[in-house]
Design a protein around this motif. Structure first.
Motif, PDB file in Angstrom:
ATOM      1  N   ALA A 185       6.733   4.316   8.304  1.00  0.00           N
ATOM      2  CA  ALA A 185       7.822   3.381   8.002  1.00  0.00           C
ATOM      3  C   ALA A 185       7.590   1.998   8.589  1.00  0.00           C
ATOM      4  CB  ALA A 185       9.143   3.955   8.510  1.00  0.00           C
ATOM      5  N   ASN A 186       7.148   1.934   9.832  1.00  0.00           N
ATOM      6  CA  ASN A 186       6.991   0.626  10.485  1.00  0.00           C
ATOM      7  C   ASN A 186       5.877  -0.190   9.840  1.00  0.00           C
ATOM      8  OD1 ASN A 186       9.014   1.427  12.258  1.00  0.00           O
ATOM      9  ND2 ASN A 186       7.567   2.256  13.732  1.00  0.00           N
ATOM     10  N   ASP A 187       4.752   0.452   9.520  1.00  0.00           N
ATOM     11  CA  ASP A 187       3.657  -0.247   8.854  1.00  0.00           C
ATOM     12  C   ASP A 187       4.087  -0.759   7.486  1.00  0.00           C
ATOM     13  OD1 ASP A 187       2.122   0.321  11.016  1.00  0.00           O
ATOM     14  OD2 ASP A 187       0.761   1.702  10.020  1.00  0.00           O
ATOM     15  N   ASN A 188       4.755   0.087   6.729  1.00  0.00           N
ATOM     16  CA  ASN A 188       5.161  -0.307   5.376  1.00  0.00           C
ATOM     17  C   ASN A 188       6.231  -1.389   5.391  1.00  0.00           C
ATOM     18  OD1 ASN A 188       3.353   1.401   4.073  1.00  0.00           O
ATOM     19  ND2 ASN A 188       4.769   3.131   4.095  1.00  0.00           N
ATOM     20  N   ASN A 210       0.795  -1.227   0.000  1.00  0.00           N
ATOM     21  CA  ASN A 210       0.000   0.000   0.000  1.00  0.00           C
ATOM     22  C   ASN A 210       0.827   1.276   0.000  1.00  0.00           C
ATOM     23  OD1 ASN A 210      -2.647  -1.219   0.120  1.00  0.00           O
ATOM     24  ND2 ASN A 210      -2.165  -1.816   2.221  1.00  0.00           N
ATOM     25  N   ALA A 211       2.157   1.168   0.071  1.00  0.00           N
ATOM     26  CA  ALA A 211       2.993   2.357   0.251  1.00  0.00           C
ATOM     27  C   ALA A 211       2.996   3.279  -0.967  1.00  0.00           C
ATOM     28  CB  ALA A 211       4.426   1.956   0.596  1.00  0.00           C
ATOM     29  N   ASN A 212       2.994   2.706  -2.182  1.00  0.00           N
ATOM     30  CA  ASN A 212       3.063   3.546  -3.387  1.00  0.00           C
ATOM     31  C   ASN A 212       2.452   2.801  -4.572  1.00  0.00           C
ATOM     32  OD1 ASN A 212       3.657   5.470  -5.323  1.00  0.00           O
ATOM     33  ND2 ASN A 212       5.762   5.788  -4.644  1.00  0.00           N
ATOM     34  N   LYS A 213       1.139   2.596  -4.532  1.00  0.00           N
ATOM     35  CA  LYS A 213       0.468   1.865  -5.606  1.00  0.00           C
ATOM     36  C   LYS A 213       0.527   2.582  -6.954  1.00  0.00           C
ATOM     37  CE  LYS A 213      -2.485  -1.395  -3.257  1.00  0.00           C
ATOM     38  NZ  LYS A 213      -3.825  -1.980  -3.144  1.00  0.00           N
ATOM     39  N   PRO A 214       0.445   3.922  -6.991  1.00  0.00           N
ATOM     40  CA  PRO A 214       0.574   4.595  -8.299  1.00  0.00           C
ATOM     41  C   PRO A 214       1.891   4.283  -8.995  1.00  0.00           C
ATOM     42  CG  PRO A 214      -0.347   6.102  -6.690  1.00  0.00           C
ATOM     43  CD  PRO A 214       0.080   4.882  -5.932  1.00  0.00           C
ATOM     44  N   LEU A 215       2.979   4.194  -8.229  1.00  0.00           N
ATOM     45  CA  LEU A 215       4.267   3.850  -8.831  1.00  0.00           C
ATOM     46  C   LEU A 215       4.255   2.417  -9.348  1.00  0.00           C
ATOM     47  CD1 LEU A 215       7.187   4.433  -9.565  1.00  0.00           C
ATOM     48  CD2 LEU A 215       7.839   3.909  -7.195  1.00  0.00           C
ATOM     49  N   TYR A 252      12.412   3.706  -1.814  1.00  0.00           N
ATOM     50  CA  TYR A 252      12.967   4.477  -0.701  1.00  0.00           C
ATOM     51  C   TYR A 252      13.179   3.518   0.458  1.00  0.00           C
ATOM     52  CZ  TYR A 252      13.276   7.522   3.379  1.00  0.00           C
ATOM     53  OH  TYR A 252      13.685   8.131   4.537  1.00  0.00           O
ATOM     54  N   PHE A 253      14.434   3.394   0.893  1.00  0.00           N
ATOM     55  CA  PHE A 253      14.798   2.463   1.963  1.00  0.00           C
ATOM     56  C   PHE A 253      14.778   3.209   3.296  1.00  0.00           C
ATOM     57  CE2 PHE A 253      17.678   0.007   4.635  1.00  0.00           C
ATOM     58  CZ  PHE A 253      17.336  -1.304   4.336  1.00  0.00           C
ATOM     59  N   GLY A 254      13.706   2.988   4.082  1.00  0.00           N
ATOM     60  CA  GLY A 254      13.584   3.631   5.386  1.00  0.00           C
ATOM     61  C   GLY A 254      14.636   3.140   6.364  1.00  0.00           C
ATOM     62  N   TYR A 255      14.919   3.920   7.375  1.00  0.00           N
ATOM     63  CA  TYR A 255      15.920   3.657   8.406  1.00  0.00           C
ATOM     64  C   TYR A 255      17.352   3.766   7.878  1.00  0.00           C
ATOM     65  CZ  TYR A 255      12.404   2.148  11.815  1.00  0.00           C
ATOM     66  OH  TYR A 255      11.356   2.110  12.696  1.00  0.00           O
ATOM     67  N   ALA A 256      17.511   4.200   6.623  1.00  0.00           N
ATOM     68  CA  ALA A 256      18.855   4.263   6.037  1.00  0.00           C
ATOM     69  C   ALA A 256      19.737   5.313   6.704  1.00  0.00           C
ATOM     70  CB  ALA A 256      18.761   4.554   4.534  1.00  0.00           C
ATOM     71  N   ARG A 257      19.121   6.303   7.344  1.00  0.00           N
ATOM     72  CA  ARG A 257      19.931   7.334   8.011  1.00  0.00           C
ATOM     73  C   ARG A 257      20.526   6.831   9.321  1.00  0.00           C
ATOM     74  NH1 ARG A 257      15.661  12.243   7.397  1.00  0.00           N
ATOM     75  NH2 ARG A 257      14.226  10.468   7.279  1.00  0.00           N
ATOM     76  N   GLN A 258      20.058   5.684   9.804  1.00  0.00           N
ATOM     77  CA  GLN A 258      20.629   5.079  11.011  1.00  0.00           C
ATOM     78  C   GLN A 258      21.595   3.972  10.591  1.00  0.00           C
ATOM     79  OE1 GLN A 258      17.806   4.315  14.263  1.00  0.00           O
ATOM     80  NE2 GLN A 258      16.249   5.443  13.112  1.00  0.00           N
TER      81      GLN A 258
END
Length: 347
Positions: free
Chosen positions: A81-84, A22-27, A109-115
């Motif tokens: 981020a956590n849900d996706n 569900n994060a980016n269905k248009p893409l 887009y890779f979440g948590y990448a800044r950590q």
């Protein structure tokens, strides 16, 4: 493993299959359309439901047979981020238990990448934890774009293809700016110099740096321009724009240093909190982002924010992975230009 066992792991269908969270269905739909165009037949995301129970637990049901198939899960791990991320993990588990031959996580887009490292004592390296979770769930390959830190590829013990937005940005800049003799590429900090330099080399432009001193997260204490930007049209290049505080202040500093106008090209438009309002009120003439994160209505309605598509690039990368051909060839302008020919004619 004997030959008979290997044969059962091979895809039974001659086409790659795409499934979306569900994060980016248009893409996902745009990628499917591009794949259809390349393959000369209709490609649609696999029918599935990814929804929540009343207590917010995630449930996934795949309606089509995926046994022996080469599956690509399209799911950026952006806000929330956590849900996706949990959707991605649970979809992977559903496909693995349904005997998919191979599962590739397409994470624009890779979440948590800044950590990606320990900056203080007793802090986590969350990017590594997320990499472990993805691998343990059953993903066998990752396709992503502009990781915040290149070393995150090494957090995975499986193949990772990291695409770059700079070739797309180069095509866009050459198409929209035309005259290039007064264009200056700017890195908003010392850490982003390699990314900015790569784009500067692609378009044959000089490079400048904004040196920032940060007191604490989310606040910038002081900024200094390294390089002469007087009389230049400055283009700030970065991978992530979150609250846009640093970006807008950098634009102010560049204008004070004599720049004629400031544009920004940012791969991932996180654009949290007051970001859109800050950008619309800033001195920036234009902020260009990709659709790696599904844009909100506020982002789409902002007068000085423009979105460039990544579907042509991701569709071709998926087809190259499925066909066993080079993904790194897509970093080359000569390869990428035909893929974006309709958007940037004559490039």
């Amino acid at each position: 493993m004997n030959a008979a066992a290997r044969d059962t792991d091979m895809p039974t269908n001659s086409e790659p299959k795409l499934i979306a969270g569900n994060a980016n269905k248009p893409l996902a739909d745009a990628i499917a359309r591009r794949m259809s165009m390349h393959r000369g037949l209709t490609v649609k995301p696999v029918e599935a439901r990814v929804e929540r129970f009343n207590d917010a637990e995630i449930f996934v049901e795949v309606y089509e047979n995926v046994r022996g198939e080469d599956m690509f899960i399209l799911q950026p791990t952006s806000n929330p981020a956590n849900d996706n991320l949990m959707e991605l993990l649970i979809m992977t588990d559903a496909l693995r238990r349904s005997s998919a031959a191979r599962i590739t996580a397409v994470i624009p887009y890779f979440g948590y990448a800044r950590q990606d490292r320990r900056t203080k004592a007793r802090t986590p390296i969350s990017a590594k934890l997320v990499a472990n979770l993805i691998a343990q769930a059953g993903v066998e390959r990752v396709l992503t774009m502009d990781l915040h830190a290149a070393q995150i590829q090494g957090f995975f013990d499986l193949p990772v293809d990291n695409l770059y937005a700079s070739p797309i940005f180069a095509l866009d800049i050459l198409h929209h700016f035309k005259k290039m003799d007064d264009v200056m590429i700017v890195s908003p900090d010392v850490g982003g110099v390699a990314r900015a330099r790569e784009l500067a080399q692609r378009i044959g432009a000089p490079l400048s740096i904004v040196d920032k001193r940060r007191e604490k997260a989310g606040e910038v204490a002081e900024m200094t321009v390294i390089g002469d930007v007087k009389g230049k049209r400055c283009i700030i290049v970065d991978d992530i724009c979150d609250t846009a505080g640093t970006l807008c202040k950098a634009a102010d500093v560049l204008m004070e240093a004599g720049a004629t106008e400031v544009h920004s090209y940012i791969t991932h438009g996180v654009l949290s909190g007051p970001a859109v309002e800050r950008i619309t009120k800033s001195v920036m003439k234009k902020l260009v982002i990709t659709d790696s994160i599904q844009p909100t209505e506020a982002v789409k309605g902002a007068k000085n924010i423009r979105i460039v598509p990544t579907a042509p690039l991701f569709a071709q990368a998926i087809l190259n992975i499925w066909g066993g051909t080079s993904v790194s060839s897509l970093f080359d302008n000569d390869t990428l230009s035909p893929i974006y020919e309709g958007l940037y004619p004559g490039s």
